[in-house]
Design an enzyme around this catalytic site. Structure first.
Site, PDB file in Angstrom:
ATOM      1  N   HIS A  19       0.841  -1.212   0.000  1.00  0.00           N
ATOM      2  CA  HIS A  19       0.000   0.000   0.000  1.00  0.00           C
ATOM      3  C   HIS A  19       0.878   1.265   0.000  1.00  0.00           C
ATOM      4  O   HIS A  19       0.587   2.222  -0.700  1.00  0.00           O
ATOM      5  CB  HIS A  19      -0.872   0.054   1.266  1.00  0.00           C
ATOM      6  CG  HIS A  19      -1.936  -0.994   1.350  1.00  0.00           C
ATOM      7  ND1 HIS A  19      -2.125  -1.763   2.478  1.00  0.00           N
ATOM      8  CD2 HIS A  19      -2.894  -1.384   0.470  1.00  0.00           C
ATOM      9  CE1 HIS A  19      -3.159  -2.575   2.291  1.00  0.00           C
ATOM     10  NE2 HIS A  19      -3.636  -2.381   1.075  1.00  0.00           N
ATOM     11  N   LYS A  43     -16.881  -7.310   6.424  1.00  0.00           N
ATOM     12  CA  LYS A  43     -15.661  -8.015   6.817  1.00  0.00           C
ATOM     13  C   LYS A  43     -15.380  -7.741   8.275  1.00  0.00           C
ATOM     14  O   LYS A  43     -15.501  -6.611   8.734  1.00  0.00           O
ATOM     15  CB  LYS A  43     -14.468  -7.467   6.020  1.00  0.00           C
ATOM     16  CG  LYS A  43     -14.371  -7.926   4.593  1.00  0.00           C
ATOM     17  CD  LYS A  43     -12.962  -7.604   4.068  1.00  0.00           C
ATOM     18  CE  LYS A  43     -12.945  -7.222   2.609  1.00  0.00           C
ATOM     19  NZ  LYS A  43     -11.709  -6.563   2.190  1.00  0.00           N
ATOM     20  N   ARG A  91      -1.877  -5.975  -8.343  1.00  0.00           N
ATOM     21  CA  ARG A  91      -0.850  -6.994  -8.150  1.00  0.00           C
ATOM     22  C   ARG A  91      -0.981  -8.030  -9.245  1.00  0.00           C
ATOM     23  O   ARG A  91      -2.109  -8.445  -9.545  1.00  0.00           O
ATOM     24  CB  ARG A  91      -1.044  -7.714  -6.804  1.00  0.00           C
ATOM     25  CG  ARG A  91      -0.523  -6.964  -5.630  1.00  0.00           C
ATOM     26  CD  ARG A  91      -1.145  -7.497  -4.378  1.00  0.00           C
ATOM     27  NE  ARG A  91      -2.582  -7.234  -4.367  1.00  0.00           N
ATOM     28  CZ  ARG A  91      -3.334  -7.270  -3.280  1.00  0.00           C
ATOM     29  NH1 ARG A  91      -2.802  -7.582  -2.131  1.00  0.00           N
ATOM     30  NH2 ARG A  91      -4.614  -7.023  -3.340  1.00  0.00           N
ATOM     31  N   SER A 129      -2.741  -7.492   2.931  1.00  0.00           N
ATOM     32  CA  SER A 129      -3.154  -7.335   4.330  1.00  0.00           C
ATOM     33  C   SER A 129      -3.487  -8.700   4.919  1.00  0.00           C
ATOM     34  O   SER A 129      -3.232  -8.977   6.091  1.00  0.00           O
ATOM     35  CB  SER A 129      -4.382  -6.433   4.438  1.00  0.00           C
ATOM     36  OG  SER A 129      -4.072  -5.131   4.027  1.00  0.00           O
TER      37      SER A 129
HETATM   38  P1  ADP Z   1      -9.821  -3.841  -0.373  1.00  0.00           P
HETATM   39  O1  ADP Z   1     -10.311  -3.505   0.982  1.00  0.00           O
HETATM   40  O2  ADP Z   1     -10.546  -3.146  -1.485  1.00  0.00           O
HETATM   41  O3  ADP Z   1      -9.581  -5.316  -0.608  1.00  0.00           O
HETATM   42  P2  ADP Z   1      -7.092  -3.282   0.357  1.00  0.00           P
HETATM   43  O4  ADP Z   1      -7.153  -2.433   1.565  1.00  0.00           O
HETATM   44  O5  ADP Z   1      -6.613  -4.686   0.537  1.00  0.00           O
HETATM   45  O6  ADP Z   1      -8.406  -3.209  -0.506  1.00  0.00           O
HETATM   46  O7  ADP Z   1      -6.160  -2.579  -0.725  1.00  0.00           O
HETATM   47  C1  ADP Z   1      -6.495  -1.326  -1.294  1.00  0.00           C
HETATM   48  C2  ADP Z   1      -5.957  -1.245  -2.700  1.00  0.00           C
HETATM   49  O8  ADP Z   1      -4.554  -1.473  -2.696  1.00  0.00           O
HETATM   50  C3  ADP Z   1      -6.531  -2.251  -3.703  1.00  0.00           C
HETATM   51  O9  ADP Z   1      -6.617  -1.619  -4.958  1.00  0.00           O
HETATM   52  C4  ADP Z   1      -5.498  -3.337  -3.742  1.00  0.00           C
HETATM   53  O10 ADP Z   1      -5.508  -4.028  -4.981  1.00  0.00           O
HETATM   54  C5  ADP Z   1      -4.231  -2.521  -3.594  1.00  0.00           C
HETATM   55  N1  ADP Z   1      -3.113  -3.281  -3.044  1.00  0.00           N
HETATM   56  C6  ADP Z   1      -3.063  -3.964  -1.895  1.00  0.00           C
HETATM   57  N2  ADP Z   1      -1.861  -4.545  -1.716  1.00  0.00           N
HETATM   58  C7  ADP Z   1      -1.130  -4.219  -2.816  1.00  0.00           C
HETATM   59  C8  ADP Z   1       0.201  -4.542  -3.273  1.00  0.00           C
HETATM   60  N3  ADP Z   1       1.008  -5.317  -2.546  1.00  0.00           N
HETATM   61  N4  ADP Z   1       0.593  -4.042  -4.440  1.00  0.00           N
HETATM   62  C9  ADP Z   1      -0.229  -3.282  -5.180  1.00  0.00           C
HETATM   63  N5  ADP Z   1      -1.482  -2.948  -4.830  1.00  0.00           N
HETATM   64  C10 ADP Z   1      -1.930  -3.408  -3.674  1.00  0.00           C
END
Ligand code: ADP
Length: 159
Positions: A19, A43, A91, A129
């Protein structure tokens, strides 16, 4: 010229190095970035929303970045912040279908808002995460995947 304001929404439960990589990349192309931490009633989160916000604030120091929590429809929040861009991270191939669907839906709800996809560096392609939560709950070290503030917070997570 109007300032380019972008919103980077997500659960950030907790924020990871992936992130943070996306936030830094976004700051290199927009004037202001609002990281929007979603209240997600569906969630069950590991960290409360206020903690998730604080962990991001502690990990990125840039006066062009602001962290807020939000509820409701993303496009309404983006409009209320007078932002024009939604930033999302991609990703490898795993994120594509879901992200594509969301971008199309948001564009149908408000065609003036553009979704900007950014790719994290190669080393963060498999960071999520979920991985951090799983390792933390099993008492492992998350230092390779998450910033220092999260490493500390994970050490305090009670099983
Ligand atoms: P959500 O709650 O929508 O699943 P997250 O909080 O997990 O989203 O992540 C927010 C955004 O960051 C999403 O667009 C996700 O694809 C992106 N993201 C999360 N981890 C990575 C990473 N390691 N590399 C690139 N983008 C990421």
């Amino acid at each position: 010229m109007t300032a380019r304001i972008a919103v980077y929404p997500g659960s950030f439960d907790p924020v990871t190095l992936g992130h943070i990589d996306i936030m830094k990349r976004a700051l290199s192309v927009v004037d202001r970035l609002i990281v929007a931490v979603a209240h997600n009633s569906q969630k069950k989160s590991l960290f409360d929303i206020d903690v998730r916000v604080r962990l991001i604030e502690q990990s990125v120091a840039d006066d062009r970045l602001q962290v807020m929590s939000f509820e409701g429809l993303l496009v309404d929040f983006v409009r209320a912040q007078k932002a024009q861009i939604i930033v999302r991270g991609l990703r490898a191939v795993s994120d594509f279908e879901y992200e594509f669907k969301m971008a199309v839906a948001n564009s149908k709800l408000d065609s003036s808002i553009e979704t900007l996809f950014l790719m994290a560096s190669e080393s963060q392609q498999f960071t999520s995460s979920q991985i951090v939560r799983e390792i933390a709950l099993l008492g492992g070290d998350v230092a390779q995947f998450a910033p220092e503030s999260v490493v500390k917070a994970c050490q305090e997570v009670k099983l």
